[in-house]
Structure formats: structure tokens, C-alpha cells
Design an enzyme around this catalytic site. Sequence first.
Site, mmCIF file in Angstrom:
data_model
loop_
_atom_site.group_PDB
_atom_site.id
_atom_site.type_symbol
_atom_site.label_atom_id
_atom_site.label_comp_id
_atom_site.label_asym_id
_atom_site.label_seq_id
_atom_site.Cartn_x
_atom_site.Cartn_y
_atom_site.Cartn_z
ATOM 1 C CD GLU A 56 -1.803 -2.367 1.547
ATOM 2 O OE1 GLU A 56 -0.620 -2.647 1.851
ATOM 3 O OE2 GLU A 56 -2.723 -3.206 1.625
ATOM 4 C CG PHE A 118 -9.451 -10.290 10.717
ATOM 5 C CD1 PHE A 118 -8.179 -10.665 11.175
ATOM 6 C CD2 PHE A 118 -9.682 -10.282 9.352
ATOM 7 C CE1 PHE A 118 -7.188 -11.022 10.285
ATOM 8 C CE2 PHE A 118 -8.687 -10.639 8.456
ATOM 9 C CZ PHE A 118 -7.437 -11.019 8.928
ATOM 10 C CD GLN A 119 -7.107 -7.687 7.135
ATOM 11 O OE1 GLN A 119 -7.993 -7.407 6.347
ATOM 12 N NE2 GLN A 119 -5.922 -8.157 6.739
ATOM 13 C CE LYS A 168 -16.960 -7.112 3.061
ATOM 14 N NZ LYS A 168 -16.310 -8.410 3.358
ATOM 15 C CG MET A 486 22.581 12.675 3.268
ATOM 16 S SD MET A 486 23.705 13.837 2.460
ATOM 17 C CE MET A 486 22.702 14.462 1.111
#
Lengths: 588, 186
Positions: A56, A118-119, A168, A486
Amino acid sequence: MTKANAGTMSGAKMIVKALKDQGVEVVFGYPGGAVLPIYDEIFLQNDIRHVLVRHEQGAIHMAEGYARSTGKPGVALVTSGPGATNAVTGLTDALLDSIPLVVLSGQVPTFMIGTDGFQEADTVGITRPCTKMNWLVRDTERLAETIHTAFHVATSGRPGPVLIDIPKDVQFATADYVAKEKVKASHYQPRVKGDIDQITRLVELLEKAERPIFYTGGGVVNSGPAASQLLRELVDATGFPITSTLMGLGSYPASGQNWLGMLGMHGLYEANLAMHGCDLMINIGARFDDRITGRVADFSPHSVKAHIDIDPSSINKVIRVDVPIIGDVGHVLEDLLRVWKSRGRKVNKDGLAKWWKQIAEWKAVNCLDFKNSDKTIKPQYALQRLEALTKGMDRYITTEVGQHQMWAAQFLGFEAPNRWMTSGGLGTMGYGLPASIGVQIAHPEALVINVAGEASWLMNMQEMGTAMQFRAPVKQFILNNERLGMVRQWQELLHGERYSHSWSESLPDFVKLAEAFGCKGIKCSDPKDLDDAIMEMIRYDGPVIFDCLVEKHENCFPMIPSGKPHNEMLLGEAETQGVIKAGGAVLV
Amino acid sequence: MSALNITKGSTSHSAYDLRDPYAEVIESHTLAVIVANESGVLARVIGLFSGRGYNIDSLTVAEVDHEGHRSRITIVTRGTPQVIEQIKAQLGRLVPVHEVHDLTVEGPSVQRELALIKVAGKGEQRIEALRLAEIFRANVVDSTLESFVFEMTGTPEKIDAFAELMRPLGLREVARTGVAALSRGV
């Protein structure tokens, strides 16, 4: 909600319809349980293209690359929980660089919110500080309206990322669609016209200034192509020198005769000294970032400062200014030019002639000079060749973060805005590869090159799979010094050459890696072969991973060490011994 | 040095210690912030203060316009003039914020706070507490043979003063609402 609306539909359908109505062509996303209804709707249509990413974070950076190179908002779709938390780095990146994004995240059903489902994650809570605005939509009736408002907020005023969290059950439930035109005008309407009295004050200063400088930033790019045109007209008509931040490169062409190059920590000597010595500083769409100012107490001590910015909170945040002008760069420059012309197009010609003479002396220092080698490829040389061989092409450049990024800013020239995509404010390693894919998706025929370091590049290298799947022929030009360059440079200068964990061990064979992804790998370590290898990369019709083995211990100069003012720049190795004191070491 | 006759603009301190308390005087300001009454708006405002390191001395929030979905947040904050200006600008750019008023600079204002103060004691102490409560116009809203709960409204300073006086007389607990404020006149 009248009959004139397109009727009743599920939330998921509404989302796709709202995106279409907003002119969205591409969505970067990754499916998951909480966004399945939306993916079902995406399956059932052909108007919006979905680019399946591999992580993502990649989706958000792609949307950023898409947005930055087109001027349109980028759109991403992620699932709940880990999908949303993976988006956080990209959202923060877009917030700091003012990139308009609309991110849709799935959420557990409303009746499960708060149960540690969940999630489940508190996505609006987590993303509140890293978005310009976010919404949790609990009711399908509010969904279309919220999406339309989200696009308005993301693209109005100072642009930025917004997120809409959609449970959802809200995606499954049905309601009437609310068309874009039917949405009540948002109270959020940032002012775009600058105060004419302040603009007139600035014109009076322009007319008299002996040592003026334009200091421009990403705000010019965000204001749109017209703002860049007005800037060019203003610079050419006044004959003033102009410098730009990392984010503003391309607004004024690098080939323009008034161009001093980038300013700041790794900016050009002439640009920084001109900032230090000017008597009138005109900040256009920049924000006095700490990479630009160095030690604030000694920042351009003898100048009168004007600041044009659409965000009132940028004014006087770091540097006190004398002429604040709140407004959109394009609108303000239009008024500024009009007032200046109507008063007779006056400038202080004698003062300017002396000023340019002084600048010429600084330019003569030739601060980007480096000791070339015929045995190893110097990173600066590699970029000089890349510039020479791609100049004039329809070219877009993205970068990762570190030395290579600064060298790219120094050695590549940009003639137009929206051609340079880099992570400026947040400094996100791993930005460049996905951003290059986002740019390529928006400009399928263009040459898109990600100038990378090997360490940054590895952070999101999984997205090569996305590049392959969607036939995005992005060129990954990796300046491989087998070091976190760097970090290594700072350890050399600040930490007694104790190189703590700043080398890349167990690196993959990039050519074999390219083969594993099914694209082309090129390796080059001899300066004599470099031109041919770069041409091979450009000509190849597909993604390329170019492993350019460069000098391992090259430092990036010029450099203003932390805590130092502009006139205490380091130009090369000889000047680096013991220059950074403990006070500077605590700064980043 | 310059042909431009305007005071120079650079600050005297670094970006890393913008809030150097010795650089300038610290002022207390009361801000009235009118916001859309939607979920998360208070978290957004508080998150701004904690995220950017600003002080909150007092904060009150309640819906003030049910029809228009407006809430009023009253914040008492402290900082140098530059920081106060930053706070107002940062609040102003939050999308759900409709208006930001600095009641400290926008003319005279009235500020009131409500406090409940529990004092326990017997004999002379108890009588003294009651006597002082009368002087301060505090009401007794709960009473037992060994305690009072006083209710009083006033400026934060008045409540401070009263609570301080109650300390030797058996102060047990204080509950305060935080400041509500309005500008005077129309």
C-alpha cells in the site's frame, strides 16, 4: 435528494460513480476483506483503470507521482487495518509536500467498530495528523457527498492528502446518489486573491531594490502551469535573479538566463550567497524550510522579505516577513505584474547591474566542480551524462532520498514544472520507484527515470512487479555506492568517521533481480561504457534496472552544515575538517 | 546599507528553538474557535496543540448551535506573540474550523468559569469557610455535618483565590469547567 439524482445504488457502486464524476481515470490500490464490495464494482466497469500495487505504501507514492506530474489529484484504494497503516508514510509524505490525494480505505462494519475486529484499526485516528482532512462515513446517504467534498478539500487552497474511511456495511447498503453539482458548497474556500495594498507595497520594493532575488518553491508548481508562465514573465521583465527550492524546480527553466540553480543545504554557492546578501527577498510559494534557512538568526540578515503563500500558517512561522501576501501564486503574480506594469515597469537598473556582477563572481567559483576519474564512475558524472543524453526528450525524473537526490537536483535541468517528483519535506526513502510508476501510468509515452540510491531503492523494490504487470517502462537508474551515502557523509563530518551501519552489505545482484522480475538489467562500472549503457537503457522498450556502480566515498557538495548560515558553505573535502561543532550535531 | 527603508525582518532565534522563552514575553490568550460539530473535530484541535507543542491552560467545548451543527471551543493558551499568531493560523486552516477569534486582542471580553469545591472541617474552620464563601458569593450545593460543596462562578483568578483560601480550612477536591468567554458589547 431528488429524483434528478442517478437513483438508488449500493455504497460500493456510489464510490465508483463518484470517482468517475470527479474525472478519475486511474486508481492505485490493493484489495482486502473490507473493500471487497468496491472491488466488485471495479470489476464490473471499464471506465476507471485499477493499478494493482504490491504494497500500500507503493499505492500512495504512485498516486503522488501521478498527481505531481499531471496536476490532478491522485487516488488510492486500500483495505482496513494493515492496508490503512501501510498508507501512513505516503500520506505524511503528501501532506508535507502538499500533494493532492484522495485515499479510500475500507473499515470493519459500523457495528463492529471498537470491538478490535479482524483487521480493525482506528484509521481516522491514526491518519488525522497526516492528512489535510479525513472522514469516517457511517451512513451510505452521506457517502457520495463526502467523496465530492473530499476532492474539493484535497485540491483547494494548499493541496494535500485526504482520506475517507468506509465501513463494509456502508458499502453494501443502498441510498440515493448525490451528484457532484448537488453537493452544498463547502464552507472551506481558501482565499486565492492577494491583498492589493500589500501587492502594491511589494511593487514599490521591486522598483527600488538594488539586490533582489526571487526565491520560489513548490507552491508555484501547485498553482498550475499558468503560475509558472507568469513567473517566467515576471523574472524576464524585471531581470531579477531567481533560485528555487527542491520542490519548485522547473517552474523557471534551468536554461533561463536569470537562473541561479537550487538553494539550500546542498544548493548552489551563488544561490545561497545571493540569498544571504540580497536586500529584497521575494518568496513565492516556498516555506522557509530548515533545509533552506540554515541558522535562522543569520538568515539573509540585511533583506526586506516578502512572502506569497496560500497558507496563512506559513507566514511568519519560521522567518518574520515584512510583506506578507496570502493568496494563490498565479492570482498574486497576475496582480503583481499588472500593478508593476501600470506604474511604468521600473527597476533599479544600476543596482541590478552591480548585483549581477557580484553574482557572476560567485558563479565563477564553479561550486559543482568535482574531480572526475577515468577509472570509476563519479555519481556527478553519471548524472551529467544522463542529463546530456536525455536532454530535449519528453522526460520525467523521480528520485529516492539521499545524496543521489541532491546530485540529481544539482546536475539535471528542468525546463518545465511537473517534470520533477521527489520527496522533499518528509524525505521518504522508497518514494522514487513507485512514484516513477505513477508518472509513467499518467504519461505512457514519456521517458520516466527514477534516479535512485541502492539502499532507498530496495525499500519499495517489490513495485517492479507492478511496473511489469502494467507495462510501465520505468528506468531505474541506481547510483550504487554500496553505502547509505548521506548517512555516511554525516558520519564522516559529524561523528568522527565512525560509519555505524551505513553500508549496504548482502546487496542483490541487480541484473539477476531484473531478470527475476522479467525486465532488463544493465550493469555499468566503467566510465567509458557509461554513455552506451545509458542509451541502451533509454532505448529498451520496458522497465530497466540500471546498476551504476559509482565511487563509494564521494561526498555531496556544496553543503551548508547544520546550524550554519548560508555564507558558511563547504565547497569541498578540504574544508570539512572539524567544521561542525556539537551544537550543529544535534540538528538533523 | 539598503536602499529600502524598512525594518529588517529576520528573527533572532533558530527554527529549532522558536519557542525560546527568553526571547520574548509569554502572553496568555483566550481563543474562541467555532467549529463544525462533527466527530473528530475536538481530537483534531487537541492534536494540533500536542503535535506542535503548544500549551493548553484551559479548554471547554460544547455545541452552541444545534441547527447549524456548530460547537464553540474556548482555549486559553500561552506563548510568545509569534507562537500565538501561529496557533491562530494553524487553527484557521483546519478544514472543520469556521472562525477563530482571539478574545484577548479583539477588545474587552468577559471570562467565566464554574467550580465545585469540597471543603471538610469542623468547628471554627467550618464557620470560617462558610463566611469566606459568602464573601466570594459561592453557593452551598451540598452539605453534611463535616463538609460543604461550594459552587462558584467567576474568573479563573477568583476561583484560584478562593481555592487558595480554602486550603488551610480543609480543601479536599476541586472540579473546574474551564473558561467560557464572550466578547463584550454587540
